[in-house]
Design a protein around this motif. Sequence first.
Motif, PDB file in Angstrom:
ATOM      1  N   LEU A  12       3.535  29.654  -5.419  1.00 63.09           N
ATOM      2  CA  LEU A  12       3.666  28.262  -5.852  1.00 63.09           C
ATOM      3  C   LEU A  12       3.342  27.303  -4.707  1.00 63.09           C
ATOM      4  O   LEU A  12       2.595  26.326  -4.880  1.00 63.09           O
ATOM      5  CB  LEU A  12       5.089  28.028  -6.363  1.00 63.09           C
ATOM      6  CG  LEU A  12       5.398  26.680  -7.014  1.00 63.09           C
ATOM      7  CD1 LEU A  12       4.431  26.390  -8.160  1.00 63.09           C
ATOM      8  CD2 LEU A  12       6.835  26.669  -7.513  1.00 63.09           C
ATOM      9  N   LEU A  15      -0.462  27.164  -4.049  1.00 63.78           N
ATOM     10  CA  LEU A  15      -1.168  26.333  -5.033  1.00 63.78           C
ATOM     11  C   LEU A  15      -0.955  24.846  -4.737  1.00 63.78           C
ATOM     12  O   LEU A  15      -1.897  24.045  -4.819  1.00 63.78           O
ATOM     13  CB  LEU A  15      -0.671  26.654  -6.444  1.00 63.78           C
ATOM     14  CG  LEU A  15      -1.129  27.985  -7.047  1.00 63.78           C
ATOM     15  CD1 LEU A  15      -0.400  28.256  -8.358  1.00 63.78           C
ATOM     16  CD2 LEU A  15      -2.645  27.987  -7.279  1.00 63.78           C
ATOM     17  N   MET A  16       0.261  24.479  -4.363  1.00 63.97           N
ATOM     18  CA  MET A  16       0.565  23.080  -4.053  1.00 63.97           C
ATOM     19  C   MET A  16      -0.203  22.615  -2.824  1.00 63.97           C
ATOM     20  O   MET A  16      -0.703  21.492  -2.765  1.00 63.97           O
ATOM     21  CB  MET A  16       2.066  22.916  -3.855  1.00 63.97           C
ATOM     22  CG  MET A  16       2.878  23.169  -5.121  1.00 63.97           C
ATOM     23  SD  MET A  16       4.647  23.359  -4.794  1.00 63.97           S
ATOM     24  CE  MET A  16       5.078  21.679  -4.282  1.00 63.97           C
ATOM     25  N   LEU A  61       5.858  32.590 -13.170  1.00 62.90           N
ATOM     26  CA  LEU A  61       5.890  31.138 -12.972  1.00 62.90           C
ATOM     27  C   LEU A  61       5.388  30.391 -14.202  1.00 62.90           C
ATOM     28  O   LEU A  61       5.850  29.293 -14.499  1.00 62.90           O
ATOM     29  CB  LEU A  61       5.045  30.767 -11.749  1.00 62.90           C
ATOM     30  CG  LEU A  61       5.613  31.204 -10.391  1.00 62.90           C
ATOM     31  CD1 LEU A  61       4.571  31.046  -9.299  1.00 62.90           C
ATOM     32  CD2 LEU A  61       6.868  30.390 -10.051  1.00 62.90           C
ATOM     33  N   LEU A  66       5.813  26.330 -14.427  1.00 64.80           N
ATOM     34  CA  LEU A  66       5.516  25.832 -13.085  1.00 64.80           C
ATOM     35  C   LEU A  66       4.049  26.013 -12.712  1.00 64.80           C
ATOM     36  O   LEU A  66       3.583  25.413 -11.736  1.00 64.80           O
ATOM     37  CB  LEU A  66       6.406  26.527 -12.054  1.00 64.80           C
ATOM     38  CG  LEU A  66       7.906  26.205 -12.155  1.00 64.80           C
ATOM     39  CD1 LEU A  66       8.687  27.010 -11.128  1.00 64.80           C
ATOM     40  CD2 LEU A  66       8.154  24.713 -11.971  1.00 64.80           C
ATOM     41  N   VAL A  67       3.319  26.854 -13.441  1.00 64.05           N
ATOM     42  CA  VAL A  67       1.876  27.006 -13.246  1.00 64.05           C
ATOM     43  C   VAL A  67       1.231  27.153 -14.621  1.00 64.05           C
ATOM     44  O   VAL A  67       1.904  27.473 -15.611  1.00 64.05           O
ATOM     45  CB  VAL A  67       1.511  28.236 -12.372  1.00 64.05           C
ATOM     46  CG1 VAL A  67       2.198  28.174 -11.021  1.00 64.05           C
ATOM     47  CG2 VAL A  67       1.835  29.539 -13.089  1.00 64.05           C
ATOM     48  N   TRP A  78      -6.037  29.015 -11.466  1.00 60.19           N
ATOM     49  CA  TRP A  78      -4.647  28.622 -11.667  1.00 60.19           C
ATOM     50  C   TRP A  78      -4.317  27.300 -10.992  1.00 60.19           C
ATOM     51  O   TRP A  78      -4.819  26.993  -9.907  1.00 60.19           O
ATOM     52  CB  TRP A  78      -3.733  29.719 -11.133  1.00 60.19           C
ATOM     53  CG  TRP A  78      -3.852  31.000 -11.906  1.00 60.19           C
ATOM     54  CD1 TRP A  78      -4.757  32.013 -11.724  1.00 60.19           C
ATOM     55  CD2 TRP A  78      -3.051  31.392 -13.028  1.00 60.19           C
ATOM     56  NE1 TRP A  78      -4.567  33.003 -12.650  1.00 60.19           N
ATOM     57  CE2 TRP A  78      -3.520  32.647 -13.458  1.00 60.19           C
ATOM     58  CE3 TRP A  78      -1.976  30.807 -13.692  1.00 60.19           C
ATOM     59  CZ2 TRP A  78      -2.956  33.339 -14.525  1.00 60.19           C
ATOM     60  CZ3 TRP A  78      -1.409  31.490 -14.758  1.00 60.19           C
ATOM     61  CH2 TRP A  78      -1.900  32.741 -15.167  1.00 60.19           C
ATOM     62  N   GLU A  79      -3.457  26.531 -11.652  1.00 61.82           N
ATOM     63  CA  GLU A  79      -2.966  25.256 -11.126  1.00 61.82           C
ATOM     64  C   GLU A  79      -1.442  25.248 -11.171  1.00 61.82           C
ATOM     65  O   GLU A  79      -0.833  25.930 -11.997  1.00 61.82           O
ATOM     66  CB  GLU A  79      -3.478  24.084 -11.965  1.00 61.82           C
ATOM     67  CG  GLU A  79      -4.985  23.940 -12.013  1.00 61.82           C
ATOM     68  CD  GLU A  79      -5.396  22.719 -12.823  1.00 61.82           C
ATOM     69  OE1 GLU A  79      -4.905  21.610 -12.514  1.00 61.82           O
ATOM     70  OE2 GLU A  79      -6.187  22.877 -13.772  1.00 61.82           O
ATOM     71  N   HIS A  80      -0.845  24.447 -10.297  1.00 60.08           N
ATOM     72  CA  HIS A  80       0.614  24.313 -10.337  1.00 60.08           C
ATOM     73  C   HIS A  80       1.009  23.130 -11.226  1.00 60.08           C
ATOM     74  O   HIS A  80       0.216  22.234 -11.495  1.00 60.08           O
ATOM     75  CB  HIS A  80       1.174  24.125  -8.922  1.00 60.08           C
ATOM     76  CG  HIS A  80       0.992  22.744  -8.369  1.00 60.08           C
ATOM     77  ND1 HIS A  80       1.891  21.723  -8.605  1.00 60.08           N
ATOM     78  CD2 HIS A  80       0.014  22.211  -7.583  1.00 60.08           C
ATOM     79  CE1 HIS A  80       1.477  20.629  -7.987  1.00 60.08           C
ATOM     80  NE2 HIS A  80       0.350  20.897  -7.367  1.00 60.08           N
ATOM     81  N   ASN A  81       2.241  23.178 -11.665  1.00 54.52           N
ATOM     82  CA  ASN A  81       2.813  22.108 -12.486  1.00 54.52           C
ATOM     83  C   ASN A  81       4.195  21.765 -11.923  1.00 54.52           C
ATOM     84  O   ASN A  81       5.144  21.518 -12.653  1.00 54.52           O
ATOM     85  CB  ASN A  81       2.925  22.582 -13.948  1.00 54.52           C
ATOM     86  CG  ASN A  81       3.364  21.475 -14.882  1.00 54.52           C
ATOM     87  OD1 ASN A  81       2.885  20.350 -14.799  1.00 54.52           O
ATOM     88  ND2 ASN A  81       4.283  21.781 -15.785  1.00 54.52           N
ATOM     89  N   PHE A  82       4.274  21.774 -10.583  1.00 53.75           N
ATOM     90  CA  PHE A  82       5.570  21.715  -9.910  1.00 53.75           C
ATOM     91  C   PHE A  82       6.325  20.421 -10.176  1.00 53.75           C
ATOM     92  O   PHE A  82       7.504  20.439 -10.542  1.00 53.75           O
ATOM     93  CB  PHE A  82       5.384  21.914  -8.409  1.00 53.75           C
ATOM     94  CG  PHE A  82       6.689  22.010  -7.652  1.00 53.75           C
ATOM     95  CD1 PHE A  82       7.389  23.196  -7.600  1.00 53.75           C
ATOM     96  CD2 PHE A  82       7.214  20.901  -7.011  1.00 53.75           C
ATOM     97  CE1 PHE A  82       8.592  23.289  -6.910  1.00 53.75           C
ATOM     98  CE2 PHE A  82       8.413  20.978  -6.318  1.00 53.75           C
ATOM     99  CZ  PHE A  82       9.102  22.177  -6.272  1.00 53.75           C
TER     100      PHE A  82
END
Length: 219
Positions: A12, A15-16, A61, A66-67, A78-82
């Motif tokens: 995570l 990715l951020m 995740l 969260l991703v 893949w992308e994060h969605n934090f």
Amino acid sequence: MRPLTVIEARVLGTLMEKARTVPDSYPLSLNALAAGCNQKTSREPLMTVSETEAQEALESLRQLSLVFQSSGSRVARWEHNFQRGVGVPEQSAVLLGLLMLRGPQTAGELRINSERWYRFADISSVEAFLDELSERSEDKGGPLVVKLPRAPGAREQRWAHLLCGPVDMALAQAQAAREPGGAALEQRVAALENEVAQLRSAVASLCRELGMSPPGHTE
């Protein structure tokens, strides 16, 4: 949200980081993500995450929202969605991402290490967001960071994230006692070198504007 595993936190955080520092290469393929997790710089502790382990972490995740996987590419990316998944502003997300990737840090270290992610005005603004994260109400999920005991000989206390669950304070204190000659010193030296480089650049720019030779320059 359940506590993350250390590999989930590394995936995570990576990715951020890449979303902010190398946007042209983002979203990340599985191969690029694993390479980012295993970097030898800006990572504490160093890890060896296989693509299989990274894929398993991504699936877990994704279940936590969260991703997510991007569409429109032959290779899965893949992308994060934090921020949305955890419910924090950008500044808080930056601090949590750095803590996931680099381990416990002081507010001053976080400000310097965040330069490529987000530019905080000063250390006070970093501390304000850390305090907010440490005082997060239970109805929002509870605190996300904690201030660690002061290390022997250190002037500032370090902060740690709580995304992987409560911090073992006894272990943290023992590690801090061993670090003044190792990782902690290296972090401080790197931070000072970064600051000196920025000051040199600013002085050189000012000298150019004034038509002067930079300090130490010889014809």
